[in-house]
Design an enzyme around this catalytic site. Structure first.
Site, PDB file in Angstrom:
ATOM      1  N   CYS A 106     -27.584 143.803 -84.889  1.00 24.17           N
ATOM      2  CA  CYS A 106     -28.436 144.315 -85.960  1.00 24.17           C
ATOM      3  C   CYS A 106     -27.568 144.278 -87.192  1.00 24.17           C
ATOM      4  O   CYS A 106     -26.656 145.086 -87.331  1.00 24.17           O
ATOM      5  CB  CYS A 106     -28.931 145.731 -85.697  1.00 24.17           C
ATOM      6  SG  CYS A 106     -29.852 146.343 -87.132  1.00 24.17           S
ATOM      7  N   CYS A 109     -28.217 147.633 -89.586  1.00 24.63           N
ATOM      8  CA  CYS A 109     -27.798 148.981 -89.190  1.00 24.63           C
ATOM      9  C   CYS A 109     -27.425 148.966 -87.713  1.00 24.63           C
ATOM     10  O   CYS A 109     -26.386 148.447 -87.344  1.00 24.63           O
ATOM     11  CB  CYS A 109     -28.868 150.008 -89.508  1.00 24.63           C
ATOM     12  SG  CYS A 109     -30.542 149.520 -89.047  1.00 24.63           S
ATOM     13  N   SER A 110     -28.242 149.534 -86.882  1.00 25.38           N
ATOM     14  CA  SER A 110     -27.874 149.603 -85.466  1.00 25.38           C
ATOM     15  C   SER A 110     -29.108 149.600 -84.580  1.00 25.38           C
ATOM     16  O   SER A 110     -29.144 150.272 -83.564  1.00 25.38           O
ATOM     17  CB  SER A 110     -27.050 150.860 -85.204  1.00 25.38           C
ATOM     18  OG  SER A 110     -27.792 151.997 -85.612  1.00 25.38           O
ATOM     19  N   CYS A 111     -30.146 148.849 -84.960  1.00 25.32           N
ATOM     20  CA  CYS A 111     -31.363 148.780 -84.153  1.00 25.32           C
ATOM     21  C   CYS A 111     -31.000 148.294 -82.747  1.00 25.32           C
ATOM     22  O   CYS A 111     -30.219 147.349 -82.592  1.00 25.32           O
ATOM     23  CB  CYS A 111     -32.370 147.835 -84.787  1.00 25.32           C
ATOM     24  SG  CYS A 111     -32.893 148.413 -86.421  1.00 25.32           S
TER      25      CYS A 111
HETATM   26 FE    FE Z   1     -30.812 148.385 -87.349  1.00 24.91          FE
END
Ligand code: FE
Length: 206
Positions: A106, A109-111
């Site tokens: 991602c 961000c951190s999906c």
């Molecule tokens: Fe994300």
């Protein structure tokens, strides 16, 4: 939570100390119930962790009809196991083949697909992984001990708030005749993110 006696055996790291301090403060102010917090942590550590994804992969390896459903509509096929919830609403499963390896990142961000993999590992959220996975996927994979032959294509998939990916790794040689449970046990989180391959431990080959 873990055994409080053993927690005293080693000093807490900076972030762990901050979490402890925050937890104490919130509990003291009556803003959180420690029991509810424990349940939440347990949920993400044991109930919705990568063991869920491993069961999906193992089923796809032994059941061609399931594999087909999974590749056609991952969200529905994963829901057959009851693995539904936040950050798993729109799933896509990417199939690795001898000629194609899929890798998930991602960049924003951190999906991450929580219902099948739990919470993302720290490195997945790190800036170097997020940027370098796109610029130099082969280099990143090589550093992670997963060198990809030149004639194998590497596809990088950028997760978004809308789409979450799960990699269906290749079933390793030497696992013919294994039960679904035995297969699920060797499927790792990293293989389902696409940065590692699944290997059958030599000693368990039959
Ligand atoms: Fe994300």
């Amino acid at each position: 939570m873990s055994d409080p006696v053993h927690e005293h055996d080693r000093p807490l790291s900076g972030p762990a100390l901050r979490v402890k301090a925050l937890e104490s403060l919130l509990t003291e102010k009556g803003l959180v119930d420690p029991k509810a917090l424990d349940e939440l942590i347990d949920t993400y550590e044991t109930k919705v962790g990568p063991r869920n994804g491993a069961r999906i992969v193992a089923r796809a390896w032994v059941d061609p009809a399931y594999r087909q459903r999974l590749l056609a509509d991952a969200t529905a096929a994963i829901a057959e196991f009851g693995f539904i919830g936040r950050q798993g609403e729109d799933m896509v499963v990417l199939e690795n083949t001898p000629k194609v390896r899929n890798m998930v990142v991602c960049t924003l961000c951190s999906c991450y697909p929580w219902p099948v993999l739990g919470l993302p590992p720290v490195w997945y959220k790190s800036a170097p992984y997020r940027s370098r996975a796109v610029i130099d996927p082969r280099g990143v994979l090589k550093e992670l001990g997963n060198e990809i032959p030149e004639d194998v294509e590497v596809r990088v998939w950028d997760s978004t708030a809308e789409l979450r990916y799960l990699v269906l790794p290749e079933r390793p040689a030497g696992t013919e005749g294994w039960s679904e449970d035995e297969l699920a046990a060797i499927v790792t989180r990293d293989a389902m993110i696409g940065v590692a391959q699944v290997t059958a431990p030599a000693e368990s080959r039959r």
